[in-house]
Design a protein around this motif. Structure first.
Motif, PDB file in Angstrom:
ATOM      1  N   PRO A 169     -18.701   2.262   3.140  1.00 15.74           N
ATOM      2  CA  PRO A 169     -17.241   2.876   3.697  1.00 15.74           C
ATOM      3  C   PRO A 169     -16.627   2.145   4.900  1.00 15.74           C
ATOM      4  O   PRO A 169     -15.385   2.171   4.481  1.00 15.74           O
ATOM      5  CB  PRO A 169     -17.677   4.190   3.948  1.00 15.74           C
ATOM      6  N   HIS A 170     -17.697   1.906   5.874  1.00 16.02           N
ATOM      7  CA  HIS A 170     -16.778   0.999   6.463  1.00 16.02           C
ATOM      8  C   HIS A 170     -15.858  -0.574   6.300  1.00 16.02           C
ATOM      9  O   HIS A 170     -14.909  -0.470   6.242  1.00 16.02           O
ATOM     10  CB  HIS A 170     -17.788   0.393   7.272  1.00 16.02           C
ATOM     11  N   HIS A 171     -16.761  -0.683   5.222  1.00 17.40           N
ATOM     12  CA  HIS A 171     -16.049  -2.598   4.158  1.00 17.40           C
ATOM     13  C   HIS A 171     -14.683  -1.456   3.945  1.00 17.40           C
ATOM     14  O   HIS A 171     -13.562  -2.364   4.409  1.00 17.40           O
ATOM     15  CB  HIS A 171     -16.633  -2.974   2.991  1.00 17.40           C
ATOM     16  N   TRP A 172     -14.729  -0.341   3.374  1.00 15.90           N
ATOM     17  CA  TRP A 172     -12.914   0.310   3.118  1.00 15.90           C
ATOM     18  C   TRP A 172     -12.314   0.559   3.954  1.00 15.90           C
ATOM     19  O   TRP A 172     -11.014   0.649   4.049  1.00 15.90           O
ATOM     20  CB  TRP A 172     -13.228   0.562   1.763  1.00 15.90           C
ATOM     21  N   ASP A 173     -12.665   1.520   5.015  1.00 17.01           N
ATOM     22  CA  ASP A 173     -11.912   1.364   6.098  1.00 17.01           C
ATOM     23  C   ASP A 173     -11.548  -0.077   6.892  1.00 17.01           C
ATOM     24  O   ASP A 173      -9.969   0.222   6.987  1.00 17.01           O
ATOM     25  CB  ASP A 173     -13.192   1.816   7.310  1.00 17.01           C
ATOM     26  N   GLY A 174     -11.952  -1.014   7.173  1.00 19.49           N
ATOM     27  CA  GLY A 174     -11.072  -2.317   7.671  1.00 19.49           C
ATOM     28  C   GLY A 174      -9.828  -2.653   6.309  1.00 19.49           C
ATOM     29  O   GLY A 174      -9.248  -3.167   6.393  1.00 19.49           O
ATOM     30  N   ALA A 175     -10.756  -2.362   4.973  1.00 16.52           N
ATOM     31  CA  ALA A 175      -9.481  -2.995   4.367  1.00 16.52           C
ATOM     32  C   ALA A 175      -8.513  -1.865   3.578  1.00 16.52           C
ATOM     33  O   ALA A 175      -7.713  -2.181   2.641  1.00 16.52           O
ATOM     34  CB  ALA A 175     -10.455  -3.338   2.811  1.00 16.52           C
ATOM     35  N   ALA A 176      -8.207  -0.838   4.139  1.00 11.47           N
ATOM     36  CA  ALA A 176      -7.785   0.496   3.307  1.00 11.47           C
ATOM     37  C   ALA A 176      -6.211  -0.596   3.263  1.00 11.47           C
ATOM     38  O   ALA A 176      -5.610  -0.086   2.478  1.00 11.47           O
ATOM     39  CB  ALA A 176      -7.934   1.173   3.935  1.00 11.47           C
ATOM     40  N   ARG A 177      -5.296  -0.516   4.427  1.00 14.83           N
ATOM     41  CA  ARG A 177      -4.595  -1.450   5.032  1.00 14.83           C
ATOM     42  C   ARG A 177      -4.058  -2.319   4.055  1.00 14.83           C
ATOM     43  O   ARG A 177      -3.304  -1.960   3.177  1.00 14.83           O
ATOM     44  CB  ARG A 177      -3.710  -1.213   6.471  1.00 14.83           C
ATOM     45  N   HIS A 178      -4.730  -3.242   3.795  1.00 11.19           N
ATOM     46  CA  HIS A 178      -4.489  -4.303   2.645  1.00 11.19           C
ATOM     47  C   HIS A 178      -4.391  -3.726   1.333  1.00 11.19           C
ATOM     48  O   HIS A 178      -3.714  -4.626   0.712  1.00 11.19           O
ATOM     49  CB  HIS A 178      -5.177  -5.314   3.365  1.00 11.19           C
ATOM     50  N   TYR A 179      -5.418  -3.284   1.408  1.00  6.36           N
ATOM     51  CA  TYR A 179      -6.092  -2.494  -0.150  1.00  6.36           C
ATOM     52  C   TYR A 179      -3.804  -1.705  -0.551  1.00  6.36           C
ATOM     53  O   TYR A 179      -3.495  -1.691  -1.981  1.00  6.36           O
ATOM     54  CB  TYR A 179      -6.774  -1.880  -0.520  1.00  6.36           C
ATOM     55  N   GLU A 180      -3.418  -1.374   0.508  1.00  8.57           N
ATOM     56  CA  GLU A 180      -2.640  -0.352  -0.328  1.00  8.57           C
ATOM     57  C   GLU A 180      -1.283  -1.105  -0.007  1.00  8.57           C
ATOM     58  O   GLU A 180      -0.307  -0.638  -0.859  1.00  8.57           O
ATOM     59  CB  GLU A 180      -2.386   0.670   1.592  1.00  8.57           C
ATOM     60  N   GLN A 181      -1.336  -2.148   0.050  1.00 12.00           N
ATOM     61  CA  GLN A 181       0.481  -3.309   0.183  1.00 12.00           C
ATOM     62  C   GLN A 181      -0.108  -4.120  -1.050  1.00 12.00           C
ATOM     63  O   GLN A 181       0.658  -4.299  -1.761  1.00 12.00           O
ATOM     64  CB  GLN A 181      -0.043  -3.961   1.268  1.00 12.00           C
ATOM     65  N   THR A 182      -1.190  -4.785  -1.526  1.00  9.50           N
ATOM     66  CA  THR A 182      -1.765  -5.601  -2.409  1.00  9.50           C
ATOM     67  C   THR A 182      -2.336  -4.573  -4.009  1.00  9.50           C
ATOM     68  O   THR A 182      -1.753  -4.730  -4.731  1.00  9.50           O
ATOM     69  CB  THR A 182      -2.596  -6.569  -2.362  1.00  9.50           C
ATOM     70  N   ALA A 183      -3.726  -3.569  -3.623  1.00  3.47           N
ATOM     71  CA  ALA A 183      -4.396  -3.094  -4.997  1.00  3.47           C
ATOM     72  C   ALA A 183      -3.369  -2.160  -6.021  1.00  3.47           C
ATOM     73  O   ALA A 183      -3.733  -1.738  -6.963  1.00  3.47           O
ATOM     74  CB  ALA A 183      -5.564  -2.993  -4.610  1.00  3.47           C
ATOM     75  N   HIS A 184      -2.861  -1.285  -4.181  1.00  3.48           N
ATOM     76  CA  HIS A 184      -2.747  -0.277  -4.864  1.00  3.48           C
ATOM     77  C   HIS A 184      -1.137  -0.130  -5.701  1.00  3.48           C
ATOM     78  O   HIS A 184      -1.495   0.498  -7.044  1.00  3.48           O
ATOM     79  CB  HIS A 184      -1.370   0.990  -3.482  1.00  3.48           C
ATOM     80  N   PRO A 185      -0.057  -1.044  -5.892  1.00  7.62           N
ATOM     81  CA  PRO A 185       0.961  -0.378  -6.754  1.00  7.62           C
ATOM     82  C   PRO A 185       0.586  -1.109  -7.674  1.00  7.62           C
ATOM     83  O   PRO A 185       1.022  -0.705  -8.394  1.00  7.62           O
ATOM     84  CB  PRO A 185       1.877  -1.209  -5.757  1.00  7.62           C
ATOM     85  N   PHE A 186      -0.887  -1.886  -7.976  1.00  4.63           N
ATOM     86  CA  PHE A 186      -1.278  -1.982  -9.464  1.00  4.63           C
ATOM     87  C   PHE A 186      -1.888  -1.304  -9.642  1.00  4.63           C
ATOM     88  O   PHE A 186      -1.940  -1.266 -11.408  1.00  4.63           O
ATOM     89  CB  PHE A 186      -1.606  -3.811  -8.988  1.00  4.63           C
ATOM     90  N   THR A 187      -2.321  -1.246  -9.280  1.00  6.95           N
ATOM     91  CA  THR A 187      -3.370   0.121 -10.218  1.00  6.95           C
ATOM     92  C   THR A 187      -2.812   1.052 -10.297  1.00  6.95           C
ATOM     93  O   THR A 187      -2.809   2.567 -11.291  1.00  6.95           O
ATOM     94  CB  THR A 187      -4.546   0.919  -8.822  1.00  6.95           C
ATOM     95  N   ALA A 188      -1.911   1.697  -9.229  1.00  6.26           N
ATOM     96  CA  ALA A 188      -0.177   2.397  -9.899  1.00  6.26           C
ATOM     97  C   ALA A 188      -0.346   2.826 -11.719  1.00  6.26           C
ATOM     98  O   ALA A 188       0.086   3.635 -12.081  1.00  6.26           O
ATOM     99  CB  ALA A 188       0.194   3.035  -9.020  1.00  6.26           C
ATOM    100  N   LEU A 189       0.676   1.758 -12.296  1.00  7.47           N
ATOM    101  CA  LEU A 189       0.400   0.998 -13.344  1.00  7.47           C
ATOM    102  C   LEU A 189      -0.647   2.168 -14.348  1.00  7.47           C
ATOM    103  O   LEU A 189      -0.224   2.540 -15.153  1.00  7.47           O
ATOM    104  CB  LEU A 189       0.735  -0.521 -13.782  1.00  7.47           C
ATOM    105  N   PHE A 190      -1.872   1.470 -14.185  1.00  5.66           N
ATOM    106  CA  PHE A 190      -3.051   2.102 -15.010  1.00  5.66           C
ATOM    107  C   PHE A 190      -2.871   3.717 -13.961  1.00  5.66           C
ATOM    108  O   PHE A 190      -3.446   4.549 -15.501  1.00  5.66           O
ATOM    109  CB  PHE A 190      -4.508   1.332 -14.260  1.00  5.66           C
ATOM    110  N   ALA A 191      -2.924   4.443 -13.171  1.00  9.08           N
ATOM    111  CA  ALA A 191      -3.262   5.955 -13.131  1.00  9.08           C
ATOM    112  C   ALA A 191      -2.262   6.057 -14.171  1.00  9.08           C
ATOM    113  O   ALA A 191      -2.058   6.925 -14.469  1.00  9.08           O
ATOM    114  CB  ALA A 191      -2.521   5.565 -11.530  1.00  9.08           C
ATOM    115  N   ALA A 192      -0.981   5.790 -13.834  1.00 11.89           N
ATOM    116  CA  ALA A 192      -0.022   6.195 -14.288  1.00 11.89           C
ATOM    117  C   ALA A 192       0.239   6.771 -16.107  1.00 11.89           C
ATOM    118  O   ALA A 192       0.702   7.486 -16.758  1.00 11.89           O
ATOM    119  CB  ALA A 192       1.813   5.567 -14.463  1.00 11.89           C
TER     120      ALA A 192
END
Length: 259
Positions: free
Chosen positions: A7-30
């Motif tokens: 979980p500590h790895h993801w804690d550090g990556a959260a903001r970067h993930y939100e900017q990069t991966a989130h918009p892409f995964t949102a397409l599949f979430a939709a």
């Protein structure tokens, strides 16, 4: 322990993930949400929610959504949305501290597939889904997606003698639709329907100026020498040519089942 299980790895990556991966995964979430009828009376659970791609979309339906993740950093990003119908909680998806049959729809978008005990994660999803409710799981095919997929393809071309990163066991096990369906049934769901959904990840070639930020979450990248990394970047530039954006077609499997 692999980084993705920490979980500590993801804690550090959260903001970067939100900017990069989130918009892409949102397409599949939709795409996943489009397959499940939700109303303002629905109770929805998002397991391994990450920065909330599914949660935020589900909240737009008026449903009450609980977003859970084992990473406090990820949960904090969801909480930052301040939506009145969204609750968040740090929780291990392999041992949900939630009552049986308490949700109308339970989703995991690219989450359970990463669990060390992914079968337990599926079973926990089924346990908290009410009878007649929906369980929805999205996973990648066995080569991954987006920059992970691109990097694997380039490594195969440039360094064919080297073994690449092994995908998590859950991704490998669920990448065949028939196997995926059997595992959903074994977890406690019924009548699973598995669909392939493809979207392009749009790689901005300008981001190649900072390739460590672009590829750095992948062991396939961090295991390379500086010379090898330069060769990978050159190959991506060659593939892109004069284009400012390089599309990377990425395919997910989305399972929808009933409890």
């Amino acid at each position: 322990m692999p980084e993705y299980e920490d979980p500590h790895h993801w804690d550090g990556a959260a903001r970067h993930y939100e900017q990069t991966a989130h918009p892409f995964t949102a397409l599949f979430a939709a795409a996943a949400l489009a397959r499940v009828p939700l109303t303002q009376d629905s109770r929805v659970l998002d397991v391994a929610a990450g920065t909330g791609a599914l949660t935020l979309l589900a909240a737009r339906t008026g449903a009450r959504v609980l977003a859970t993740d084992f990473s406090p950093g990820m949960v904090d990003r969801v909480a930052a949305s301040n939506l009145p119908n969204v609750d968040v909680q740090v929780m291990d998806g392999q041992a949900l501290t939630l009552e049986d049959s308490s949700f109308d729809a339970v989703f995991s978008i690219f989450g359970v597939m990463m669990f060390p005990d992914w079968r337990r994660g599926l079973a926990e999803m089924a346990r908290v889904t009410r009878p007649g409710g929906y369980g929805v799981v999205a996973t990648w095919q066995d080569r991954g997606a987006a920059t992970f997929l691109l990097l694997g393809q380039i490594r195969d071309k440039l360094f064919p003698e080297r073994a690449g990163m092994a995908m998590p066991a859950g991704i490998q096990a669920l990448s065949d639709p028939a196997d995926f369906a059997r595992e959903m049934i074994a977890a406690g769901y019924r009548d699973p329907h598995i669909e392939h959904v493809t979207h392009d990840y749009l790689l901005q070639t300008a981001t190649l100026s900072d390739p460590d930020a672009l590829f750095g979450m992948s062991p396939d990248w961090t295991s390379l020498s500086d010379t090898d990394k330069s060769a990978v970047v050159d190959e991506v530039r060659t593939m892109a040519g004069e284009r400012a954006v390089l599309p990377i077609p990425s395919t997910a499997l989305i399972a929808v089942a009933r409890r």
